[in-house]
Enzyme design. Structure first.
Site, mmCIF file in Angstrom:
data_model
loop_
_atom_site.group_PDB
_atom_site.id
_atom_site.type_symbol
_atom_site.label_atom_id
_atom_site.label_comp_id
_atom_site.label_asym_id
_atom_site.label_seq_id
_atom_site.Cartn_x
_atom_site.Cartn_y
_atom_site.Cartn_z
ATOM 1 N N HIS A 119 3.726 45.377 -64.687
ATOM 2 C CA HIS A 119 2.781 45.395 -63.563
ATOM 3 C C HIS A 119 1.859 44.193 -63.626
ATOM 4 O O HIS A 119 1.697 43.544 -64.668
ATOM 5 C CB HIS A 119 1.952 46.677 -63.574
ATOM 6 C CG HIS A 119 1.039 46.794 -64.758
ATOM 7 N ND1 HIS A 119 1.485 47.031 -66.031
ATOM 8 C CD2 HIS A 119 -0.311 46.687 -64.859
ATOM 9 C CE1 HIS A 119 0.470 47.069 -66.866
ATOM 10 N NE2 HIS A 119 -0.643 46.860 -66.178
ATOM 11 N N ASP A 121 -2.198 43.846 -62.806
ATOM 12 C CA ASP A 121 -3.249 44.874 -62.738
ATOM 13 C C ASP A 121 -3.726 45.148 -61.308
ATOM 14 O O ASP A 121 -4.079 44.221 -60.569
ATOM 15 C CB ASP A 121 -4.440 44.464 -63.610
ATOM 16 C CG ASP A 121 -4.120 44.630 -65.089
ATOM 17 O OD1 ASP A 121 -3.339 45.545 -65.437
ATOM 18 O OD2 ASP A 121 -4.627 43.831 -65.898
ATOM 19 N N HIS A 269 2.565 42.169 -67.062
ATOM 20 C CA HIS A 269 2.567 42.557 -68.469
ATOM 21 C C HIS A 269 3.043 43.990 -68.623
ATOM 22 O O HIS A 269 3.092 44.763 -67.648
ATOM 23 C CB HIS A 269 1.188 42.358 -69.101
ATOM 24 C CG HIS A 269 0.087 43.069 -68.398
ATOM 25 N ND1 HIS A 269 -0.450 42.610 -67.216
ATOM 26 C CD2 HIS A 269 -0.585 44.210 -68.699
ATOM 27 C CE1 HIS A 269 -1.412 43.427 -66.827
ATOM 28 N NE2 HIS A 269 -1.506 44.426 -67.700
ATOM 29 N N ARG A 284 -11.420 46.534 -72.146
ATOM 30 C CA ARG A 284 -10.844 45.625 -71.157
ATOM 31 C C ARG A 284 -11.847 45.379 -70.037
ATOM 32 O O ARG A 284 -12.521 46.315 -69.614
ATOM 33 C CB ARG A 284 -9.580 46.308 -70.622
ATOM 34 C CG ARG A 284 -8.945 45.660 -69.442
ATOM 35 C CD ARG A 284 -7.734 46.449 -68.984
ATOM 36 N NE ARG A 284 -7.826 46.585 -67.531
ATOM 37 C CZ ARG A 284 -6.842 46.938 -66.723
ATOM 38 N NH1 ARG A 284 -5.654 47.232 -67.217
ATOM 39 N NH2 ARG A 284 -7.013 47.025 -65.437
HETATM 40 C C1 SIN Z 1 -3.103 46.959 -69.498
HETATM 41 O O1 SIN Z 1 -4.185 46.470 -69.194
HETATM 42 O O2 SIN Z 1 -2.203 47.094 -68.696
HETATM 43 C C2 SIN Z 1 -2.927 47.387 -70.932
HETATM 44 C C3 SIN Z 1 -2.538 46.256 -71.795
HETATM 45 C C4 SIN Z 1 -2.431 46.697 -73.225
HETATM 46 O O3 SIN Z 1 -2.935 47.775 -73.581
HETATM 47 O O4 SIN Z 1 -1.835 45.958 -74.012
#
Ligand code: SIN
Length: 297
Positions: A119, A121, A269, A284
């Site tokens: 995806h 974000d 990612h 995050r």
């Molecule tokens: C995400 O923000 O999609 C999670 C990334 C992660 O936990 O490595």
């Protein structure tokens, strides 16, 4: 006029400039990704260092800051704000004292792991976040890597006729199926909540580099507008398949307190959840982005 691909690469700071500001930037592959050393973000940075980081971010798309101390929420928020206003997540649980921080946390009792599919974000938002910065403070004893794929590289793999066909198309990005109930095990009651959905160009022009990037992802993109159902499904399956090519990927093997900053406008990612029953935790922040557009080149 936006910068072309080569212009975007030329704005990279020279090795002598990097040395002068105390930074070392080491590419992960020639395509994208770089490790950054010589700066501990928890202790701040000056304007020249930020300018070099920003240029490297545009060139490399994913920056991995090594040898970091844990960032206090205020420091992480301040770093994010150097890039722009912070984005509020439409569904996820936030830090109790800092709503700008999305607490990433998976453990033995988790029912689902955040980001455990390809995806970009919150691409369902009308103005999806331009960038995300994640610091992990607690890692499982093994596993828990994050994969990244360059959507510039995916686009560049396409033939000219396919690029031409996609240039005029938009796709629907929805989130009800992603977010409804997703954080119930973390105490989020989303009864009555309306989750975002938006239409975006299938090929997006990066507003800072001018490069074209494929902008559909298997988590949020549900259909290509104007095509018949089966046409849309087949085309999306083909485009989603591009991201799975390991030649377009890098793999972040986390060390405690690594900070990773990624550009959601040109990467996707996938956070692996291969470490159950172990725990993984971090903070995050996401930075607001523009409304995606496509400009023919
Ligand atoms: C995400 O923000 O999609 C999670 C990334 C992660 O936990 O490595």
């Amino acid at each position: 006029m936006q910068a072309s691909r080569s212009e975007a690469q030329q704005v990279l700071p020279s090795q002598s400039t990097l040395r002068a500001v105390g930074l070392e930037i080491r590419p992960i592959t020639p395509t994208f990704g770089a490790e950054v050393r010589g700066i501990d973000l928890a202790h701040g940075f000056d304007a020249r260092q930020f300018a070099a980081i920003h240029q490297a971010f545009l060139r490399y798309q994913v920056l991995v800051f090594k040898d970091q101390s844990p960032m206090a929420p205020a420091a992480q928020i301040a770093f994010g704000r150097r890039f722009g206003e912070l984005h509020a997540h439409p569904a996820a649980p936030t830090h109790p004292d800092h709503p700008e921080i999305f607490v990433i946390h998976t453990h033995r009792d988790s029912k689902i792991a955040n980001g455990n599919l390809w995806h970009s974000d919150v691409s369902c938002d009308e103005c999806p976040p331009m960038a995300t910065m994640l610091q992990l403070h607690l890692l499982p004893p093994s596993g828990g890597d994050t994969l990244f794929a360059s959507m510039y590289a995916a686009y560049e793999r396409l033939s000219d006729p396919m690029k031409g066909f996609l240039a005029g198309l938009t796709a629907r990005h929805e989130s009800e199926h992603v977010y409804r109930g997703r954080y119930a095990d973390r105490g989020v009651d989303d009864t009555g909540r309306v989750f975002p959905a938006s239409s975006h160009p299938v090929v997006r022009t990066h507003p800072e580099t001018g490069r074209q990037a494929l902008f559909v992802n298997p988590a949020f993109t549900t259909r290509i507008e104007g095509l018949r159902g089966r046409e849309s499904r087949l085309l999306l399956d083909y485009l989603f398949g591009l991201v799975a090519d390991p030649n377009l990927q890098i793999r972040q093997r986390w060390e405690v307190n690594d900070v990773v900053l990624w550009d959601n406008r040109c990467t996707q990612h996938y956070a692996l959840w291969d470490y159950w029953p172990h725990e993984r935790r971090g903070h995050r922040v996401t930075i607001e982005g523009n409304r995606p557009f496509h400009r023919a080149q």
